[in-house]
Scaffold this motif. Structure first.
Motif, PDB file in Angstrom:
ATOM      1  N   GLN A 161       0.852  -1.172   0.000  1.00 22.20           N
ATOM      2  CA  GLN A 161       0.000   0.000   0.000  1.00 22.20           C
ATOM      3  C   GLN A 161       0.899   1.236   0.000  1.00 22.20           C
ATOM      4  N   GLY A 162       0.886   1.978  -1.099  1.00 20.55           N
ATOM      5  CA  GLY A 162       1.657   3.206  -1.193  1.00 20.55           C
ATOM      6  C   GLY A 162       3.133   3.042  -1.477  1.00 20.55           C
ATOM      7  N   SER A 163       3.578   1.826  -1.793  1.00 19.32           N
ATOM      8  CA  SER A 163       5.006   1.633  -2.041  1.00 19.32           C
ATOM      9  C   SER A 163       5.217   0.394  -2.903  1.00 19.32           C
ATOM     10  N   ILE A 164       6.492   0.109  -3.187  1.00 19.65           N
ATOM     11  CA  ILE A 164       6.865  -1.086  -3.929  1.00 19.65           C
ATOM     12  C   ILE A 164       8.043  -1.740  -3.221  1.00 19.65           C
ATOM     13  N   GLY A 165       8.401  -2.944  -3.648  1.00 23.90           N
ATOM     14  CA  GLY A 165       9.493  -3.658  -3.018  1.00 23.90           C
ATOM     15  C   GLY A 165      10.850  -3.002  -3.250  1.00 23.90           C
ATOM     16  N   GLY A 199       2.593  -4.606   6.185  1.00 17.87           N
ATOM     17  CA  GLY A 199       1.658  -3.498   6.176  1.00 17.87           C
ATOM     18  C   GLY A 199       0.249  -3.889   5.773  1.00 17.87           C
ATOM     19  N   PRO A 200      -0.624  -2.874   5.571  1.00 23.12           N
ATOM     20  CA  PRO A 200      -2.044  -3.131   5.339  1.00 23.12           C
ATOM     21  C   PRO A 200      -2.350  -3.620   3.936  1.00 23.12           C
ATOM     22  N   MET A 201      -3.508  -4.262   3.812  1.00 26.55           N
ATOM     23  CA  MET A 201      -4.005  -4.711   2.523  1.00 26.55           C
ATOM     24  C   MET A 201      -4.428  -3.508   1.676  1.00 26.55           C
ATOM     25  N   SER A 202      -4.555  -3.743   0.375  1.00 26.12           N
ATOM     26  CA  SER A 202      -5.019  -2.702  -0.540  1.00 26.12           C
ATOM     27  C   SER A 202      -5.639  -3.398  -1.743  1.00 26.12           C
ATOM     28  N   THR A 203      -5.941  -2.624  -2.783  1.00 30.07           N
ATOM     29  CA  THR A 203      -6.410  -3.181  -4.050  1.00 30.07           C
ATOM     30  C   THR A 203      -5.514  -2.670  -5.166  1.00 30.07           C
ATOM     31  N   PHE A 204      -5.476  -3.396  -6.261  1.00 30.46           N
ATOM     32  CA  PHE A 204      -4.685  -2.937  -7.399  1.00 30.46           C
ATOM     33  C   PHE A 204      -5.214  -1.595  -7.910  1.00 30.46           C
ATOM     34  N   GLY A 205      -6.529  -1.418  -7.886  1.00 29.87           N
ATOM     35  CA  GLY A 205      -7.094  -0.163  -8.342  1.00 29.87           C
ATOM     36  C   GLY A 205      -6.651   1.023  -7.508  1.00 29.87           C
ATOM     37  N   GLN A 206      -6.623   0.830  -6.187  1.00 27.64           N
ATOM     38  CA  GLN A 206      -6.162   1.916  -5.320  1.00 27.64           C
ATOM     39  C   GLN A 206      -4.718   2.278  -5.612  1.00 27.64           C
ATOM     40  N   GLU A 207      -3.882   1.274  -5.832  1.00 28.13           N
ATOM     41  CA  GLU A 207      -2.465   1.556  -6.095  1.00 28.13           C
ATOM     42  C   GLU A 207      -2.277   2.184  -7.481  1.00 28.13           C
ATOM     43  N   ARG A 208      -3.086   1.810  -8.433  1.00 28.35           N
ATOM     44  CA  ARG A 208      -2.990   2.442  -9.755  1.00 28.35           C
ATOM     45  C   ARG A 208      -3.374   3.929  -9.689  1.00 28.35           C
ATOM     46  N   ARG A 209      -4.233   4.251  -8.739  1.00 23.69           N
ATOM     47  CA  ARG A 209      -4.642   5.649  -8.593  1.00 23.69           C
ATOM     48  C   ARG A 209      -3.669   6.473  -7.758  1.00 23.69           C
ATOM     49  N   SER A 210      -3.086   5.878  -6.703  1.00 20.52           N
ATOM     50  CA  SER A 210      -2.423   6.705  -5.701  1.00 20.52           C
ATOM     51  C   SER A 210      -0.995   6.323  -5.346  1.00 20.52           C
ATOM     52  N   ASN A 211      -0.495   5.181  -5.791  1.00 25.01           N
ATOM     53  CA  ASN A 211       0.849   4.758  -5.395  1.00 25.01           C
ATOM     54  C   ASN A 211       1.886   5.668  -6.070  1.00 25.01           C
ATOM     55  N   PRO A 212       2.715   6.359  -5.286  1.00 26.05           N
ATOM     56  CA  PRO A 212       3.635   7.336  -5.890  1.00 26.05           C
ATOM     57  C   PRO A 212       4.707   6.710  -6.770  1.00 26.05           C
ATOM     58  N   PHE A 213       4.917   5.401  -6.670  1.00 29.38           N
ATOM     59  CA  PHE A 213       5.958   4.742  -7.443  1.00 29.38           C
ATOM     60  C   PHE A 213       5.432   4.088  -8.718  1.00 29.38           C
ATOM     61  N   VAL A 214       4.196   3.628  -8.676  1.00 30.63           N
ATOM     62  CA  VAL A 214       3.736   2.779  -9.772  1.00 30.63           C
ATOM     63  C   VAL A 214       2.297   3.070 -10.199  1.00 30.63           C
ATOM     64  N   SER A 215       1.754   4.218  -9.791  1.00 29.77           N
ATOM     65  CA  SER A 215       0.421   4.597 -10.277  1.00 29.77           C
ATOM     66  C   SER A 215       0.464   4.828 -11.778  1.00 29.77           C
ATOM     67  N   ASP A 216      -0.710   4.856 -12.388  1.00 30.72           N
ATOM     68  CA  ASP A 216      -0.747   5.120 -13.830  1.00 30.72           C
ATOM     69  C   ASP A 216      -0.093   6.463 -14.142  1.00 30.72           C
ATOM     70  N   GLN A 217      -0.328   7.459 -13.295  1.00 29.45           N
ATOM     71  CA  GLN A 217       0.262   8.779 -13.508  1.00 29.45           C
ATOM     72  C   GLN A 217       1.784   8.732 -13.368  1.00 29.45           C
ATOM     73  N   ALA A 218       2.267   8.022 -12.346  1.00 27.91           N
ATOM     74  CA  ALA A 218       3.717   7.932 -12.123  1.00 27.91           C
ATOM     75  C   ALA A 218       4.391   7.216 -13.288  1.00 27.91           C
ATOM     76  N   MET A 219       3.762   6.159 -13.789  1.00 30.50           N
ATOM     77  CA  MET A 219       4.367   5.409 -14.879  1.00 30.50           C
ATOM     78  C   MET A 219       4.321   6.203 -16.190  1.00 30.50           C
ATOM     79  N   ALA A 220       3.282   7.007 -16.365  1.00 32.61           N
ATOM     80  CA  ALA A 220       3.216   7.828 -17.576  1.00 32.61           C
ATOM     81  C   ALA A 220       4.314   8.857 -17.622  1.00 32.61           C
ATOM     82  N   GLY A 221       4.751   9.296 -16.433  1.00 30.85           N
ATOM     83  CA  GLY A 221       5.814  10.316 -16.368  1.00 30.85           C
ATOM     84  C   GLY A 221       7.202   9.739 -16.313  1.00 30.85           C
ATOM     85  N   ARG A 222       7.294   8.405 -16.321  1.00 33.78           N
ATOM     86  CA  ARG A 222       8.620   7.764 -16.235  1.00 33.78           C
ATOM     87  C   ARG A 222       9.298   7.797 -17.593  1.00 33.78           C
ATOM     88  N   ASN A 223      10.545   8.258 -17.617  1.00 33.98           N
ATOM     89  CA  ASN A 223      11.284   8.353 -18.883  1.00 33.98           C
ATOM     90  C   ASN A 223      11.549   6.955 -19.434  1.00 33.98           C
TER      91      ASN A 223
END
Length: 227
Positions: A161-165, A199-223
């Protein structure tokens, strides 16, 4: 979970690293699997017994001691099979005792798996079937367990939730991790609930919206990587 649910689940944080050891079971047969028994083996087995379940298998997502350090003891006490991880994590499994000394968990021991797992494999527990996804990056041999009927995944240390490995361990790779998350986990569906390794459980949808490392927005801005 209620009796009509496709699977049953309970979580038992173990070791000083508070790893989410996860017990899943088939409601029809009461057969259970322990995912990532990093420690506290006796208390986990006692809770399985208290719930009227029968331990049938041990599943391992990857070879770090907080996820796998109690597998040998649990197998010795129950005689059940160990399945996973992917063979690329053999070097981590071989080093569990050394990891244990470094982290103050001297009871952690290496183990011998009964079955290596790879992308496209399945594991069967009672009347339930789970898909195996090979998701390297945190470790090269990391796997994820997914139950399609329950829309549920145990993802180990791939996603939080909110991060990656972490990818700063030997043979870790950030690009591999991001690729695994976006090409293997996201297509499973935004409605999938997951238990992370910590840590706590989450959903893939929540992480796609809000995860600062791997959200759709974060990945779109990745070079993109250079050719």
């Amino acid at each position: 979970m209620n009796s009509s649910a496709p699977i049953g689940v309970f979580i038992a944080p173990v070791t000083p690293l508070q790893q989410n050891c996860t017990v899943v079971w088939c409601p029809a047969t009461k057969k259970a699997a322990v995912i990532d028994p990093g420690g506290s083996v006796d208390s986990i087995l006692a809770e399985i017994d208290r719930r009227g379940l029968t331990l049938d298998q041990i599943w391992i997502t990857h070879g770090h001691l907080d996820h796998a350090g109690g597998a040998a003891e649990m197998k010795e006490k129950t005689g059940v099979r160990i399945e996973g991880p992917h063979p690329d994590d053999q070097f981590w499994i071989d080093g569990i005792e050394q990891q244990g000394k470094a982290y103050g968990i001297p009871e952690a021991r290496s183990f011998k798996t009964d079955r290596w797992l790879d992308e496209g494999d399945t594991v069967t527990l009672g009347e339930t079937t789970w898909d195996v996804l090979h998701c390297p990056g945190h470790t090269p041999g990391h796997v994820v367990f997914f139950n399609r009927d329950a829309r549920f995944a145990q993802v180990g240390d791939v996603l939080f939730q909110g991060s990656i490995g972490r990818t700063d361990f030997p043979r870790g790779n950030l690009d591999d991790l991001l690729t695994a998350i976006t090409t293997k986990l996201w297509p499973l569906g935004d409605d999938v609930t997951f238990v992370p390794g910590h840590g706590p459980m989450s959903t893939f949808g929540q992480e796609r919206r809000s995860n600062p490392f791997v959200s759709d927005q974060a990945m779109a801005g990745r070079n993109p990587s250079p050719a």
